[in-house]
Write an enzyme that holds these catalytic residues in place. Structure first.
Site, short mmCIF file in Angstrom:
data_model
loop_
_atom_site.label_atom_id
_atom_site.label_comp_id
_atom_site.label_asym_id
_atom_site.label_seq_id
_atom_site.Cartn_x
_atom_site.Cartn_y
_atom_site.Cartn_z
CB CYS B 85 -4.72 -8.42 4.03
SG CYS B 85 -4.02 -8.96 5.59
CG HIS B 202 -1.23 -5.52 2.74
ND1 HIS B 202 -2.47 -5.01 3.00
CD2 HIS B 202 -0.97 -6.40 3.75
CE1 HIS B 202 -2.96 -5.53 4.10
NE2 HIS B 202 -2.07 -6.39 4.59
CD GLU B 204 -3.13 -2.45 0.58
OE1 GLU B 204 -2.92 -3.34 -0.25
OE2 GLU B 204 -3.37 -2.69 1.78
#
Lengths: 83, 225
Positions: B85, B202, B204
């Site tokens: 990002c 993302h 994560e």
């Protein structure tokens, strides 16, 4: 040394979509304005001391190359005026 | 050995990245950018966020912080580097990867789950997946539209450096499935070495089972395991 103002104008290359300008154009049209196009640009007025206008222009150009513009999407131009 | 999650002023996904990596058993720690990279470096994550308020352009300021010279050097030596990002924006602004991430075609911030098609499964970032597999991972960005000039895009494709493309649930690459107007629906690409990758979605945020509906992002982070 002389004081100069170098004006760096950074704009999107032709053909690169500018969604913010497009949104602004539509907002102007909603206000009743007639226009056939709108492009936006960022302008930086940089005050600097230099030996001459050429040096001022060169240094401002380097600032555009290194930070102010992203060569992938931007063109830029530099104009120098004595303060 | 440790994975350094580099924190800039305005980073906000650094803790998430450390948590997700720790969950996978990776020794990861947050590194304040002014403190420099640790000596026992095993990998680098440039996390998401809004470094320096996205002033000028998203990632522009952080990309020019002194630590990024060290990150580029480490990348050239083969240390795995992942930009997510805002980290992807920083990576492209600093020349780790080609192209630019700029204002979404919608001109809006978009926060939503998206489908990604794995374009090649033989990289450290994608070996947990199959070729053409469709995964679901969230995006959260206002400037994620991948822009690149035509020649450079052709080179990127010819060199097989596209990692992920936005797709529909069946893996079809369509305009409707393109959340931000990215060239070629590109969501993530490789650097010159395949140990360097940047992506707008993302992973994560799709790793911890107790946080997200999807854990499909885990495979990307497995590059550090």
């Amino acid at each position: 040394m002389t004081g100069y103002t170098a004006t760096v104008t950074v704009r999107l290359k032709r053909g690169v979509l500018d969604p913010e300008a497009e949104t602004t154009r539509r907002a102007l049209e909603r206000l009743g304005f007639e226009l056939s196009g709108l492009r936006s640009a960022d302008r930086f007025d940089i005050d600097l001391e230099a030996e001459d206008a050429d040096e001022a222009e060169e240094r401002a150009g380097e600032m555009a190359e290194r930070l102010l513009a992203n060569p992938t999407i931007h063109d830029y131009e530099v104009a120098v005026a004595e303060k | 050995m440790t994975v350094a999650v580099v924190q800039f002023g305005g980073s906000n996904c650094d803790r998430d990245a450390v948590r997700a990596l720790s969950y996978l058993g990776v020794d990861a720690e947050r590194i304040w950018h002014e403190d420099g990279l640790p000596a026992d470096l095993d990998g680098i994550v440039l996390p998401g966020g809004f470094s320096y308020g996205d002033y000028l352009r998203a990632g522009a300021m952080a990309a020019r912080a002194p630590i990024m010279a060290a990150v580029r050097e480490a990348a050239e030596e083969g240390v795995p580097v992942l930009g997510v990002c805002n980290g992807a924006q920083i990576g492209s602004e600093s020349g780790l990867t080609p192209g630019a991430f700029t204002t979404n075609a919608s001109a809006r911030f978009q926060c939503e789950p998206v489908h990604l098609r794995v374009e090649r499964a033989d990289t450290p970032w994608t070996r947990a997946y199959g070729d053409g597999e469709v995964i679901e991972v969230p995006i959260a960005h206002g400037e994620g539209r991948f822009e690149i000039d035509d020649d450079a895009y052709d080179d990127l494709v010819a060199d097989d450096r596209v990692l992920f493309r936005y797709c529909d649930a069946d893996g079809a690459i369509t305009d409707d499935a393109n959340p931000n107007g990215s060239t070629g629906n590109v969501a993530g690409i490789l650097g010159e070495r395949e140990t360097v990758a940047v992506l707008m979605p993302h992973p994560e945020r799709a790793t911890l089972p107790d946080v997200a509906g999807s854990t499909d992002g885990e495979g990307v982070l497995r590059a550090f395991v």
